[in-house]
Design a protein around this motif. Structure first.
Motif, PDB file in Angstrom:
ATOM      1  N   ASP A 135      30.680  34.816  45.528  1.00  0.00           N
ATOM      2  CA  ASP A 135      30.974  34.719  44.099  1.00  0.00           C
ATOM      3  C   ASP A 135      31.504  36.071  43.617  1.00  0.00           C
ATOM      4  O   ASP A 135      30.744  37.034  43.507  1.00  0.00           O
TER       5      ASP A 135
ATOM      6  N   TYR B 132      33.078  39.182  39.176  1.00  0.00           N
ATOM      7  CA  TYR B 132      33.367  40.508  38.612  1.00  0.00           C
ATOM      8  C   TYR B 132      34.376  41.298  39.451  1.00  0.00           C
ATOM      9  O   TYR B 132      34.493  42.520  39.298  1.00  0.00           O
TER      10      TYR B 132
ATOM     11  N   THR C  38      37.040  34.061  38.490  1.00  0.00           N
ATOM     12  CA  THR C  38      37.008  33.456  37.157  1.00  0.00           C
ATOM     13  C   THR C  38      37.875  34.208  36.151  1.00  0.00           C
ATOM     14  O   THR C  38      38.136  35.404  36.309  1.00  0.00           O
TER      15      THR C  38
ATOM     16  N   LYS D  31      35.470  36.655  32.679  1.00  0.00           N
ATOM     17  CA  LYS D  31      34.920  37.986  32.481  1.00  0.00           C
ATOM     18  C   LYS D  31      36.019  38.947  32.024  1.00  0.00           C
ATOM     19  O   LYS D  31      36.276  39.049  30.851  1.00  0.00           O
TER      20      LYS D  31
HETATM   21  C1  LIG Z   1      29.608  34.703  34.649  1.00  0.00           C
HETATM   22  C2  LIG Z   1      29.364  34.334  36.052  1.00  0.00           C
HETATM   23  C3  LIG Z   1      29.804  33.119  36.555  1.00  0.00           C
HETATM   24  C4  LIG Z   1      30.356  32.042  35.664  1.00  0.00           C
HETATM   25  O1  LIG Z   1      31.696  31.938  35.767  1.00  0.00           O
HETATM   26  P1  LIG Z   1      32.478  30.781  35.016  1.00  0.00           P
HETATM   27  O2  LIG Z   1      33.812  30.875  35.609  1.00  0.00           O
HETATM   28  O3  LIG Z   1      32.425  31.073  33.552  1.00  0.00           O
HETATM   29  O4  LIG Z   1      31.787  29.479  35.349  1.00  0.00           O
HETATM   30  C5  LIG Z   1      29.647  32.871  37.903  1.00  0.00           C
HETATM   31  N1  LIG Z   1      29.062  33.769  38.713  1.00  0.00           N
HETATM   32  C6  LIG Z   1      28.599  34.931  38.257  1.00  0.00           C
HETATM   33  C7  LIG Z   1      27.975  35.898  39.213  1.00  0.00           C
HETATM   34  C8  LIG Z   1      28.717  35.243  36.909  1.00  0.00           C
HETATM   35  O5  LIG Z   1      28.209  36.384  36.442  1.00  0.00           O
END
Ligand SMILES: *Cc1c(COP(=O)(O)O)cnc(C)c1O
Length: 367
Positions: A192, A195, A218, A221
């Motif tokens: 994931d 960031y 994503t 952020k």
């Molecule tokens: C904010 C966050 C997400 C959520 O992402 P979306 O694209 O808004 O669903 C996923 N993983 C982590 C680690 C986050 O901090």
């Protein structure tokens, strides 16, 4: 009698994220300084807003189910073929696809205890079994511990957020590459990278397209499009075809596709956000130091501040809420003695600073 499927019925009723709107309804507040969900305080790029505004008239149409314009632009950014990108309604959506596709009921999923909660939520929802390794005492993800657990348990999925939420810590390129190589070949690494935009490309795991790696990105952020709900996966063609079988064809908002494409083209704005975010982190470090609190060094748009005990951290968070400032805190030890505050604008930081100082003073009073 109508009953949910047994796996669903067994899940306790929970609200994984209590939103600031609900907190405002409960406390009767009309305004909150919103620093609890790592949303961007700097908004989306003007260019993204203009592009979405200009397209509003066509909201009667579905978006392109292939999100091809956006995938082409992302393919150029990542120097890969668009077949290696799947667009979804944010990482949370894509993570659900990955869990549904690669974790059969009863199979094990490995993650850090207390990390970003949506992964666990999907594992439970799809009937998987959770295995956890705790954060290290310094707040960092325990790569060695995860690798050992992975080799002994052979989980179907290993989930890792890098940079991590809620700790904010970052695993450098060499270490994450070593970690990936140390995993059993039958485990999928769900990486994931929500960031990633706050970190240099050269610091991240190099571009690797193998079936046992799926990376999630994503626009929520750094690009400031959390409410638009859009993100993407970087993965092999084979994994993309698997996602293709189960994803919602019209699950991505048409205006989000348009806004994300325009946001991607406006890298000056992203750089501005990254710079402002770095300033915000420095302000929080300075504030914490001045009040005698330790911080975990962060590579994200939030900072964790230590408050001695979980009970004190909860009290400070509650005191902040009564003062109109909304933050969150990690739930599991050893990070549960911390509060987590998102990067805000200079005004929001000033409001946090004043409220934090007052909250600390309030919880220090012996009744
Ligand atoms: C904010 C966050 C997400 C959520 O992402 P979306 O694209 O808004 O669903 C996923 N993983 C982590 C680690 C986050 O901090």
């Amino acid at each position: 009698m109508i009953r949910p499927a047994p796996a669903i019925e067994a899940i306790p009723v929970t609200t994984p994220f209590i939103g600031p709107e609900q907190l405002m309804r409960e406390t009767g507040q009309v305004e909150l300084v919103r620093l609890g969900a790592n949303e961007s305080a700097f908004g989306p790029s003007r260019k993204a807003i203009e592009a979405m505004n200009a397209a509003l008239d066509r909201l009667s149409w579905y978006g392109d189910p292939e999100s091809l314009d956006l995938r082409d632009a992302l393919a150029a950014k990542h120097n890969c073929r668009p077949e290696r990108i799947v667009v979804g309604a944010g990482i949370d959506d894509l993570m659900g696809l990955a869990v549904r596709a690669y974790l059969a009921p009863g199979e094990a999923a490995l993650s850090t205890l207390g990390t970003y909660p949506t992964f666990a939520y999907h594992v439970v929802g799809y009937g998987g079994r959770q295995i956890h390794v705790s954060y290290r005492n310094d707040g960092r993800v325990d790569c060695d511990g995860l690798a050992i657990a992975a080799r002994s348990e052979s989980p179907s999925i290993v989930y890792l957020a890098n940079p991590d939420n809620p700790s904010g810590t970052f695993i450098a390129r060499d270490e994450i590459a070593r970690f990936y190589e140390s995993l059993p070949r039958e485990s999928l690494l769900l990486l994931d990278e929500a960031y990633a935009d706050f970190v240099g490309d050269e610091e991240l795991l190099p571009p690797i397209f193998e079936d046992r790696l799926i990376r999630l990105r994503t626009f929520s952020k750094a690009y400031g499009l959390a409410g638009a709900r859009i993100g993407y996966a970087l993965l092999t063609e084979r994994n993309a075809q698997t996602f293709q079988k189960i994803r919602l064809q019209y699950g991505v908002n048409r205006n989000a596709q348009i806004g994300a494409l325009a946001a991607l083209m406006d890298d000056d704005f992203r750089r501005y956000v990254v710079e402002e975010t770095a300033r915000a982190r420095e302000d929080y470090y300075k504030l914490a130091r001045s009040l005698g609190c330790r911080c975990i060094e962060s590579r994200t748009n939030f900072v964790c501040i230590e408050l001695e005990s979980a009970a004190r951290a909860v009290d400070v968070m509650d005191e902040l809420l009564t003062r109109g400032v909304w933050i969150r805190k990690p739930g599991a030890p050893p990070l549960d003695a911390y509060v987590r505050v998102s990067a805000g604008t200079p005004d929001m930081r000033a409001a946090f600073s004043a409220a934090f100082e007052a909250a600390l003073a309030a919880v220090s009073v012996v009744p």
